[in-house]
Write a protein that holds these residues in place. Structure first.
Motif, mmCIF file in Angstrom:
data_model
loop_
_atom_site.group_PDB
_atom_site.id
_atom_site.type_symbol
_atom_site.label_atom_id
_atom_site.label_comp_id
_atom_site.label_asym_id
_atom_site.label_seq_id
_atom_site.Cartn_x
_atom_site.Cartn_y
_atom_site.Cartn_z
ATOM 1 N N GLY A 179 0.804 -1.216 0.000
ATOM 2 C CA GLY A 179 0.000 0.000 0.000
ATOM 3 C C GLY A 179 0.836 1.264 0.000
ATOM 4 O O GLY A 179 0.555 2.206 -0.748
ATOM 5 N N CYS A 180 1.883 1.307 0.824
ATOM 6 C CA CYS A 180 2.701 2.518 0.934
ATOM 7 C C CYS A 180 3.480 2.804 -0.345
ATOM 8 O O CYS A 180 3.561 3.959 -0.780
ATOM 9 C CB CYS A 180 3.656 2.397 2.127
ATOM 10 N N PHE A 181 4.050 1.764 -0.960
ATOM 11 C CA PHE A 181 4.775 2.001 -2.207
ATOM 12 C C PHE A 181 3.811 2.302 -3.351
ATOM 13 O O PHE A 181 4.136 3.063 -4.266
ATOM 14 C CB PHE A 181 5.671 0.812 -2.543
ATOM 15 N N GLY A 182 2.604 1.716 -3.299
ATOM 16 C CA GLY A 182 1.600 2.047 -4.302
ATOM 17 C C GLY A 182 1.216 3.514 -4.236
ATOM 18 O O GLY A 182 1.151 4.207 -5.269
ATOM 19 N N LEU A 183 0.982 4.017 -3.023
ATOM 20 C CA LEU A 183 0.680 5.439 -2.856
ATOM 21 C C LEU A 183 1.874 6.287 -3.259
ATOM 22 O O LEU A 183 1.706 7.367 -3.861
ATOM 23 C CB LEU A 183 0.300 5.720 -1.399
ATOM 24 N N GLY A 184 3.082 5.806 -2.964
ATOM 25 C CA GLY A 184 4.283 6.542 -3.340
ATOM 26 C C GLY A 184 4.395 6.757 -4.833
ATOM 27 O O GLY A 184 4.761 7.842 -5.293
ATOM 28 N N PHE A 185 4.067 5.737 -5.622
ATOM 29 C CA PHE A 185 4.113 5.868 -7.076
ATOM 30 C C PHE A 185 3.072 6.870 -7.573
ATOM 31 O O PHE A 185 3.316 7.619 -8.526
ATOM 32 C CB PHE A 185 3.907 4.507 -7.746
ATOM 33 N N ILE A 186 1.906 6.916 -6.925
ATOM 34 C CA ILE A 186 0.877 7.896 -7.303
ATOM 35 C C ILE A 186 1.374 9.311 -7.016
ATOM 36 O O ILE A 186 1.257 10.216 -7.853
ATOM 37 C CB ILE A 186 -0.429 7.627 -6.535
ATOM 38 N N LEU A 187 1.950 9.507 -5.828
ATOM 39 C CA LEU A 187 2.406 10.841 -5.433
ATOM 40 C C LEU A 187 3.624 11.304 -6.230
ATOM 41 O O LEU A 187 3.903 12.505 -6.282
ATOM 42 C CB LEU A 187 2.733 10.849 -3.935
ATOM 43 N N ASP A 188 4.347 10.371 -6.838
ATOM 44 C CA ASP A 188 5.533 10.727 -7.631
ATOM 45 C C ASP A 188 5.255 10.758 -9.131
ATOM 46 O O ASP A 188 6.187 10.898 -9.928
ATOM 47 C CB ASP A 188 6.663 9.719 -7.362
ATOM 48 N N SER A 189 3.996 10.637 -9.527
ATOM 49 C CA SER A 189 3.650 10.609 -10.950
ATOM 50 C C SER A 189 4.183 11.843 -11.685
ATOM 51 O O SER A 189 4.007 12.980 -11.228
ATOM 52 C CB SER A 189 2.131 10.528 -11.112
ATOM 53 N N LYS A 190 4.828 11.608 -12.816
ATOM 54 C CA LYS A 190 5.393 12.708 -13.612
ATOM 55 C C LYS A 190 4.367 13.324 -14.558
ATOM 56 O O LYS A 190 4.635 14.337 -15.202
ATOM 57 C CB LYS A 190 6.590 12.201 -14.424
ATOM 58 N N TYR A 191 3.210 12.705 -14.644
ATOM 59 C CA TYR A 191 2.202 13.144 -15.616
ATOM 60 C C TYR A 191 1.140 14.045 -14.996
ATOM 61 O O TYR A 191 0.243 14.517 -15.686
ATOM 62 C CB TYR A 191 1.529 11.915 -16.250
ATOM 63 N N LEU A 192 1.238 14.288 -13.683
ATOM 64 C CA LEU A 192 0.269 15.129 -12.992
ATOM 65 C C LEU A 192 0.992 16.215 -12.220
ATOM 66 O O LEU A 192 2.114 16.009 -11.737
ATOM 67 C CB LEU A 192 -0.574 14.291 -12.020
ATOM 68 N N GLY A 193 0.370 17.369 -12.085
ATOM 69 C CA GLY A 193 0.936 18.441 -11.287
ATOM 70 C C GLY A 193 0.900 18.091 -9.812
ATOM 71 O O GLY A 193 0.159 17.200 -9.378
ATOM 72 N N GLN A 194 1.673 18.795 -9.020
ATOM 73 C CA GLN A 194 1.767 18.474 -7.601
ATOM 74 C C GLN A 194 0.417 18.621 -6.904
ATOM 75 O O GLN A 194 0.054 17.795 -6.055
ATOM 76 C CB GLN A 194 2.806 19.383 -6.935
#
Length: 472
Positions: A295-310
């Motif tokens: 779960g934590c690494f899954g959320l991490g990949f979402i929060l680090d997405s390069k295709y969406l603004g912060q």
């Protein structure tokens, strides 16, 4: 130093030195570059987190706090978190004066005190030392917590903050896996209730001692080498009086006021101890961390997405965490309402009721770390420099500690009815959603510290070019 929102240190001061050190990183020996790398530093910090807070959780998960009564164990935790709250409130000035490294060293020195108290309680039955250690370790651990919070929000390069935080939060929550494994090894047979021997606490004590040498390996922020080539923005050291003013200002800032209810939420429950057998509790503690990792690494990949603004990532992260939490708490409350009507006794893992009753606990052990990881990612999105991360982390940790102190105080009064704690927590979660939504919708599209770093680098390069031309 001017207000943190407008602070732009002179590019020819310490920051220019830091910049030069990064440009000359190729001249630094390979071992030193690896040691100073942001990922290495995060791993060193994660090891400390495992040796300290995670081991404290593991001991608590063994039940009874070293053969202490549940009431004594809850008193210990209430005192511990009360001292944590006090130190965290003053933590910004303390850590910014000592430096993150030496604050971590000071905190790591107090980790073994807690383990030794559990050992003495188990061996000699002197529970007064257990209570006293709650105050002592609360002071040291509070100092360590503030330094840790500042470090985890500062070390990671912008595009990898989610994954770095996932690494930290997973290490932080592996303690219950250790405690569950020990407990299961002694209670795997149905109907047995194997006691924890004093030697078990010696093992925990040794692990807690390992945190100190790793704390000494932390390098100052200005020497950290990030994987994307960016550097960490640091500010000048302020006087103690100015630091106290800054932390007071931070505690009343929009960032902390809007997130305080979220920080105040805790897992207020004795659910596992009330409704499950000894070996079922051991198995539950053992397997719960595995989904936490996913779960934590899954959320991490979402929060680090390069295709969406912060800001968009912050919004998606909030939706994800809130939906998961709401679902888990509704499920938990339904199950506990059924248990209150028809007491199931102590559920064992071979009972037909075990899967449906255990899964709420399983997911709570994941949604809690997810919420914490997300919140530190969000806080770091507003920082202008490393010192502000320390102050924001100190303020948030202070509120978290107050919430946990009240939670353990409540548990001393509501042990027979864990539904009370869940309902209170669920209510706080509901009350926190609107302030959090307001905060998330003001998230800057870029971290202010990154913008400041680019402006300072541009000023340095411009000055160097002018000097080069005049010399020529």
């Amino acid at each position: 130093m001017t207000d943190s929102k407008t602070a732009t240190p002179n590019p020819h001061d310490d920051i220019s030195t830091a910049d030069t050190s990064h440009n000359q990183s190729v001249d630094i020996p390979l071992w030193k570059r690896v040691w100073r790398h942001s990922l290495t530093q995060m791993m060193i910090l994660s090891v400390q987190s495992f040796c300290g807070p995670a081991m404290a959780d593991a001991i608590t998960g063994l039940g009874g706090g070293g053969l202490a009564t549940p009431q004594i164990s809850n008193i210990f935790n209430a005192i511990n978190y009360a001292m944590l709250a006090l130190v965290c409130f003053l933590g910004g000035p303390i850590v910014n004066k000592l430096g993150v490294k030496w604050a971590l060293v000071l905190g790591a020195m107090t980790f073994p005190i807690q383990g030794s108290a559990y050992y003495c309680n188990s061996k000699f039955g002197n529970q007064w030392y257990l209570i006293l250690s709650g105050a002592i370790s609360g002071i040291g651990t509070g100092c360590w917590y503030v330094a840790e919070a500042g470090a985890i929000m500062t070390l990671a390069p912008t595009g990898a903050r989610g994954k770095y935080l996932a690494l930290w939060i997973v290490a932080r929550n592996l303690g219950q896996l250790v405690g569950g494994a020990i407990n299961l090894s002694k209670n795997y047979e149905k109907g047995t209730s194997g006691s924890v021997t004093p030697d078990t606490y010696v093992a925990f004590l040794i692990i807690e001692c390992i945190a100190l040498p790793f704390a000494l390996l932390i390098t100052p922020f200005e020497r950290v080498i990030r994987s994307d080539g960016t550097r960490i923005v640091t500010a000048e050291t302020l006087s103690t009086k100015m630091e106290v003013r800054r932390i007071a200002k931070t505690m009343t800032s929009k960032l902390i006021v809007l997130s305080c209810l979220w920080a105040f939420c805790g897992t207020w429950s004795t659910y596992l101890g009330t409704y499950f057998s000894v070996r079922a509790r051991a198995l539950s503690s053992l397997i719960s961390p595995f989904f936490c990792i996913i779960g934590c690494f899954g959320l991490g990949f979402i929060l680090d997405s390069k295709y969406l603004g912060q800001r968009r990532r912050a919004q998606i992260g909030l939706y994800t965490v809130v939906i998961l939490n709401v679902g888990v708490y509704i499920w938990s409350i339904i199950m506990q309402t059924k248990f209150k009507r028809h007491n199931p006794g102590h559920i064992d893992w071979d009972d037909s009721l075990y899967p449906s009753s255990f899964l709420p606990y399983f997911f709570v052990q994941t949604t809690g770390p997810l919420s914490q990881s997300y919140m530190y990612w969000l806080l770091s999105s507003f920082a202008t420099d490393a010192q502000e991360n320390v102050r924001n982390g100190a303020a948030f940790r202070c509120i978290e500690a107050v919430g946990q102190a009240i939670a353990y105080g409540m548990n001393t009064q509501t042990e027979s009815n864990p539904l009370v704690g869940f309902c209170v927590t669920f209510g706080l979660l509901g009350a926190a959603i609107i302030p959090m939504a307001i905060l998330v919708n003001t998230t800057p599209n870029r971290i202010p510290a990154d913008v400041i770093a680019e402006e300072q680098d541009a000023a340095i390069n411009k000055t160097d070019n002018v000097e080069h031309v005049s010399t020529a």
